[in-house]
Design an enzyme around this catalytic site. Structure first.
Site, PDB file in Angstrom:
ATOM      1  N   ARG A  54     -59.921 -34.344  -0.644  1.00  0.00           N
ATOM      2  CA  ARG A  54     -59.530 -33.275   0.271  1.00  0.00           C
ATOM      3  C   ARG A  54     -59.956 -33.519   1.724  1.00  0.00           C
ATOM      4  O   ARG A  54     -59.150 -33.424   2.648  1.00  0.00           O
ATOM      5  CB  ARG A  54     -60.149 -31.938  -0.185  1.00  0.00           C
ATOM      6  CG  ARG A  54     -59.468 -31.290  -1.338  1.00  0.00           C
ATOM      7  CD  ARG A  54     -60.481 -30.578  -2.212  1.00  0.00           C
ATOM      8  NE  ARG A  54     -61.188 -31.610  -2.957  1.00  0.00           N
ATOM      9  CZ  ARG A  54     -60.821 -32.019  -4.165  1.00  0.00           C
ATOM     10  NH1 ARG A  54     -59.851 -31.399  -4.796  1.00  0.00           N
ATOM     11  NH2 ARG A  54     -61.436 -33.014  -4.778  1.00  0.00           N
ATOM     12  N   LYS A  82     -71.219 -56.111   2.273  1.00  0.00           N
ATOM     13  CA  LYS A  82     -71.983 -57.359   2.476  1.00  0.00           C
ATOM     14  C   LYS A  82     -73.359 -57.065   3.058  1.00  0.00           C
ATOM     15  O   LYS A  82     -74.036 -57.966   3.528  1.00  0.00           O
ATOM     16  CB  LYS A  82     -71.215 -58.290   3.427  1.00  0.00           C
ATOM     17  CG  LYS A  82     -69.832 -58.688   2.936  1.00  0.00           C
ATOM     18  CD  LYS A  82     -69.119 -59.531   3.996  1.00  0.00           C
ATOM     19  CE  LYS A  82     -67.655 -59.735   3.658  1.00  0.00           C
ATOM     20  NZ  LYS A  82     -66.899 -60.205   4.823  1.00  0.00           N
ATOM     21  N   HIS A 132     -71.982 -29.579   5.014  1.00  0.00           N
ATOM     22  CA  HIS A 132     -70.551 -29.907   4.966  1.00  0.00           C
ATOM     23  C   HIS A 132     -69.862 -28.794   5.770  1.00  0.00           C
ATOM     24  O   HIS A 132     -69.247 -27.894   5.217  1.00  0.00           O
ATOM     25  CB  HIS A 132     -70.088 -29.927   3.509  1.00  0.00           C
ATOM     26  CG  HIS A 132     -68.707 -30.478   3.277  1.00  0.00           C
ATOM     27  ND1 HIS A 132     -67.843 -30.828   4.303  1.00  0.00           N
ATOM     28  CD2 HIS A 132     -68.036 -30.729   2.118  1.00  0.00           C
ATOM     29  CE1 HIS A 132     -66.708 -31.272   3.767  1.00  0.00           C
ATOM     30  NE2 HIS A 132     -66.804 -31.222   2.452  1.00  0.00           N
TER      31      HIS A 132
HETATM   32  N1   CP Z   1     -64.480 -30.241  -1.124  1.00  0.00           N
HETATM   33  C1   CP Z   1     -64.540 -31.544  -0.771  1.00  0.00           C
HETATM   34  O1   CP Z   1     -65.295 -31.958   0.106  1.00  0.00           O
HETATM   35  O2   CP Z   1     -63.687 -32.350  -1.484  1.00  0.00           O
HETATM   36  P1   CP Z   1     -63.595 -33.948  -1.346  1.00  0.00           P
HETATM   37  O3   CP Z   1     -64.894 -34.505  -1.852  1.00  0.00           O
HETATM   38  O4   CP Z   1     -62.409 -34.335  -2.204  1.00  0.00           O
HETATM   39  O5   CP Z   1     -63.381 -34.273   0.095  1.00  0.00           O
END
Ligand code: CP
Length: 305
Positions: A54, A82, A132
């Site tokens: 995503r 590497k 995040h």
């Molecule tokens: N929710 C989310 O971060 O999904 P991905 O890990 O697929 O980016």
């Protein structure tokens, strides 16, 4: 600011401004012609040291819809394999004059460290169990579009809180915006410092979900578990998986969310994930709009060339 490293750096007014901007991009994305030229001439590099479906694809689409040249670095086939370090990789890429680097890394703090070594804007696409931020923004946008507000809502975040950067960013954002946040998890999946997060802590879904407006489920992050707690799937689903009986404890028509990737039958029943209360696919749609808003906002701070 030049970077987006975490929700902790954003004020409530900045969060609201980003969500308002993202709202406009949702409408644009639903049109046949979606292309703008805000980032024309700019270069965006997506540098993902961890797997993503995503986040990486939506950052790529978001950059392209704003007119940027977008390059996805394939870490699997890069010189990282590497032994090149994170910083050497970043400095090498920076020599190619990108304007924005979007980074996902397995170590908490790695993105902030990288931001100090390069001269361009850096966006955190997930760093270890730390933050995040674009996930929390897209979750907030999804909720706000259904309820019209964040303030005063009761949001239950359930499951593997210990390993979850999504939980951490959501807690910071929802607290900043005046929501009431509960975390619901077994003690083994709660951080030791949970009492300092400013949330209600529940170790039982029955109390945790009662009268919740939003139920946010998290994936068991087995890849981050050191073997000390890898529960049996059956037992975990029985106590902490979201099924119809547990969802019935929340408010009628409570919103069901999951950041993905989902493990059906582990933390969420398939029928609930695909059911009428689920916003999981809508969260993905909001992800593109939120990432466009973040890129657009940062673009205003990019130096003129
Ligand atoms: N929710 C989310 O971060 O999904 P991905 O890990 O697929 O980016």
């Amino acid at each position: 600011s030049r970077h987006l490293l975490g929700i902790e750096d954003l004020s409530p007014a900045e969060i609201t401004a980003l969500l308002d901007l993202a709202d406009a991009f949702v409408e644009l994305n639903r049109r046949p012609d979606k292309k703008l030229s805000t980032l024309r001439g700019r270069t965006q590099i997506n540098l993902f040291f961890e797997a993503s479906t995503r986040t990486q694809s939506s950052f790529e689409l978001a950059g392209k819809r704003l007119g940027a040249d977008v390059m996805n670095m394939s870490v699997a086939s890069s010189s990282v394999k590497k032994g090149e370090t994170l910083i050497d990789t970043a400095v090498t890429l920076h020599a190619m004059h990108p304007d924005i680097i979007v980074v996902r890394h397995h170590a908490a703090g790695a993105v902030e460290l990288l931001s100090r070594k390069v001269g361009c804007s850096v966006i955190n696409a997930g760093d270890g169990a730390h933050e995040h931020p674009t996930q929390a923004l897209l979750d907030a946008l999804t909720i706000r579009r259904h309820t019209g507000r964040l303030e005063g809502l009761t949001v239950a975040i359930c499951g593997d809180i210990l390993h979850s950067r999504v939980a951490r960013s959501n807690i910071l954002l929802l607290n900043a915006m005046g929501a009431r946040v509960r975390v619901v998890a077994p003690s083994t999946l709660l951080p030791a410092a949970i009492d300092r997060f400013g949330v209600e802590v529940h170790r039982d879904m029955r109390s945790g979900l009662r009268d919740a407006d939003v139920v946010m489920m998290l994936r068991l992050q087995r890849e981050r578990m050191d073997g000390s707690f890898v529960p049996s799937v059956r037992e975990y689903f029985h106590f902490f998986g979201l099924d119809a009986a547990k969802l019935a404890l929340a408010k009628p028509n409570a919103l069901v969310m999951h950041p993905g990737p989902m493990n059906r039958g582990v933390e969420i029943d398939s029928d609930i994930a695909d059911g009428p209360q689920s916003l999981i696919r809508e969260q993905v749609e909001m992800g593109v709009a939120v990432r466009m808003a973040v890129l657009d906002a940062l673009a205003r701070n990019l130096p003129n060339r």
